[in-house]
Design a protein around this motif. Structure first.
Motif, mmCIF file in Angstrom:
data_model
loop_
_atom_site.group_PDB
_atom_site.id
_atom_site.type_symbol
_atom_site.label_atom_id
_atom_site.label_comp_id
_atom_site.label_asym_id
_atom_site.label_seq_id
_atom_site.Cartn_x
_atom_site.Cartn_y
_atom_site.Cartn_z
ATOM 1 N N PHE A 69 0.914 -1.026 0.148
ATOM 2 C CA PHE A 69 -0.086 0.036 -0.078
ATOM 3 C C PHE A 69 0.745 1.322 0.099
ATOM 4 O O PHE A 69 0.431 2.295 -0.594
ATOM 5 C CB PHE A 69 -0.913 -0.007 1.328
ATOM 6 N N SER A 70 1.982 1.202 0.288
ATOM 7 C CA SER A 70 2.815 2.313 0.145
ATOM 8 C C SER A 70 3.246 2.687 -1.245
ATOM 9 O O SER A 70 3.222 4.014 -1.419
ATOM 10 C CB SER A 70 4.209 2.193 1.081
ATOM 11 N N ALA A 71 3.190 1.554 -2.017
ATOM 12 C CA ALA A 71 3.420 2.197 -3.605
ATOM 13 C C ALA A 71 2.096 2.946 -4.094
ATOM 14 O O ALA A 71 2.427 3.963 -4.962
ATOM 15 C CB ALA A 71 3.661 0.912 -4.321
ATOM 16 N N PHE A 72 1.010 2.796 -3.270
ATOM 17 C CA PHE A 72 -0.104 3.353 -4.080
ATOM 18 C C PHE A 72 -0.156 4.959 -3.642
ATOM 19 O O PHE A 72 -0.643 5.589 -4.197
ATOM 20 C CB PHE A 72 -1.541 2.778 -3.188
ATOM 21 N N ILE A 73 0.518 5.254 -2.551
ATOM 22 C CA ILE A 73 0.519 6.608 -2.026
ATOM 23 C C ILE A 73 1.152 7.654 -3.081
ATOM 24 O O ILE A 73 0.638 8.656 -3.404
ATOM 25 C CB ILE A 73 1.462 6.594 -0.513
ATOM 26 N N GLY A 74 2.341 7.353 -3.532
ATOM 27 C CA GLY A 74 2.814 7.948 -4.574
ATOM 28 C C GLY A 74 2.231 7.912 -5.720
ATOM 29 O O GLY A 74 2.106 9.021 -6.550
ATOM 30 N N ALA A 75 1.524 6.814 -6.050
ATOM 31 C CA ALA A 75 1.227 6.613 -7.460
ATOM 32 C C ALA A 75 -0.083 7.563 -7.547
ATOM 33 O O ALA A 75 -0.588 8.300 -8.541
ATOM 34 C CB ALA A 75 0.602 5.367 -7.706
ATOM 35 N N ILE A 76 -0.953 7.517 -6.402
ATOM 36 C CA ILE A 76 -2.251 8.175 -6.519
ATOM 37 C C ILE A 76 -1.938 9.774 -6.156
ATOM 38 O O ILE A 76 -2.633 10.497 -7.246
ATOM 39 C CB ILE A 76 -3.136 8.051 -4.988
ATOM 40 N N ILE A 77 -1.029 10.165 -5.585
ATOM 41 C CA ILE A 77 -0.660 11.696 -5.555
ATOM 42 C C ILE A 77 -0.264 12.126 -7.101
ATOM 43 O O ILE A 77 -0.395 13.224 -7.605
ATOM 44 C CB ILE A 77 0.166 12.068 -4.404
ATOM 45 N N THR A 78 0.875 11.196 -7.487
ATOM 46 C CA THR A 78 1.410 11.792 -8.670
ATOM 47 C C THR A 78 0.348 11.689 -9.982
ATOM 48 O O THR A 78 0.359 12.456 -10.612
ATOM 49 C CB THR A 78 2.608 10.909 -9.099
#
Length: 342
Positions: A69-78
């Protein structure tokens, strides 16, 4: 003129199956998103029954939920930032000095006036896109009927038969489009769908083909009617492209809003799963499947939601753009023309 490639509605000539066409264009974008996410959720849950490494073991030994789920953080924001930026660049084309805006206004008024002059029975065309297209299609139908009446006098059987087929083709297509435009509202896909359903490019070609093949045998009145037919059909292309552009801008705004609405809740869910879920969370099973599997699969779907929403909107925009690449008397799809065979 081929019956199979006449002016039939898009579903009869798009070259794609009915279900595929419905999914790409007609299916509600939120329904499309929900269906894709449900499929992903079912696949993730079902995978736990395939005898693979248990999810609880992966989470306990490798802190799996954190890495997932940490990968989703950057992907969603970017991803959200990029889409909103692109949207603003597209909409910035609407900004301009007062002189530019006056020129756009004048061009729009001139275009409307030219159509009203061609549609002799229509003094003022409606301002709503659906009603405007309705009157334009109705004008094409009226002109086609006048053409058939003119050709019925002092013309041979061959010309009358070709014109009758041509007019029947136009009337059939026009009536289907007009019926659907009655309740269409801009902002929904209905207006653009019906604009796509009116195959004006083929109608221009067929009219020009009749003139080329029988120009010497046509009376002056019949030739004038064919000319008027082509002129009215030529208005439909710019009108459709204008409304298509407005619809694309409308959809990009909806896409940006949808991403902004879903991104913050998705980020919150990702944060909760990273902070509070480990190998000891939610022991037990439900319906024979580990509770941690249910929770992690649902969290993955929530994290994936912004990307699927983006896909849903872009698929429709890209499909419409592909179907309308050529404006005017060019037909990019495969086309059967009986008169050219042999």
């Amino acid at each position: 003129m081929s019956d199979s490639d006449s002016s039939g509605v898009l579903s009869q000539r798009a070259g794609v199956g009915g279900l595929r066409l419905w999914v790409l264009l007609r299916m509600g974008r939120w329904l499309f998103t929900a269906a894709v996410l449900m499929i992903v959720f079912v696949v993730l849950v079902a995978a736990s029954r395939l005898g693979l490494t248990p999810l609880r073991l992966i989470v306990a030994q490798h802190n799996g939920t954190f890495w997932i789920f940490s990968a989703f953080i950057g992907a969603i924001i970017t991803g959200t930032s990029i889409v909103v930026t692109i949207n603003q660049l597209v909409l910035s084309q609407e900004l301009g000095a007062v002189g530019d805006q006056r020129e756009r206004m004048q061009n729009a008024m001139d275009f409307r006036k030219d159509i009203e002059d061609s549609l002799e029975y229509e003094d003022v065309t409606p301002p709503e896109p659906a009603a405007f297209l309705y009157e334009l299609v109705d004008g094409v139908e009226e002109e086609a009927e006048q053409l058939e009446e003119t050709v019925a006098d002092n013309h041979g059987d061959e010309i009358q038969e070709k014109v009758a087929d041509y007019v029947d083709d136009i009337v059939e297509n026009a009536q289907v489009v007009k019926e659907d435009l009655k309740d269409a509202q801009f902002g929904t896909f209905d207006v653009i769908w019906n604009a796509l359903n009116f195959n004006y490019s083929r109608k221009i070609y067929d009219a020009r083909k009749i003139r080329a093949d029988h120009g010497d045998d046509l009376s002056d009145d019949a030739d004038d009617e064919l000319h008027e037919m082509i002129e009215i059909l030529k208005f439909f292309g710019p009108a459709r492209e204008h409304f298509k552009t407005l619809y694309f801008q409308w959809e990009l705004i909806n896409l940006s809003r949808a991403l902004l609405y879903i991104s913050v809740p998705a980020l919150a869910v990702m944060g909760l799963l990273m902070m509070y879920i480990d190998g000891n969370a939610l022991p037990g099973t439900t319906l024979g499947i580990g509770n941690l599997v249910w929770l992690t699969s649902a969290g993955f779907v929530v994290g994936l939601a912004p990307f699927v929403i983006f896909i849903a909107y872009i698929l429709r925009i890209a499909t419409v753009a592909k179907r309308t690449l050529a404006m005017g008397p060019f037909i990019l799809r495969e086309s059967e023309r009986d008169e050219d065979l042999g």
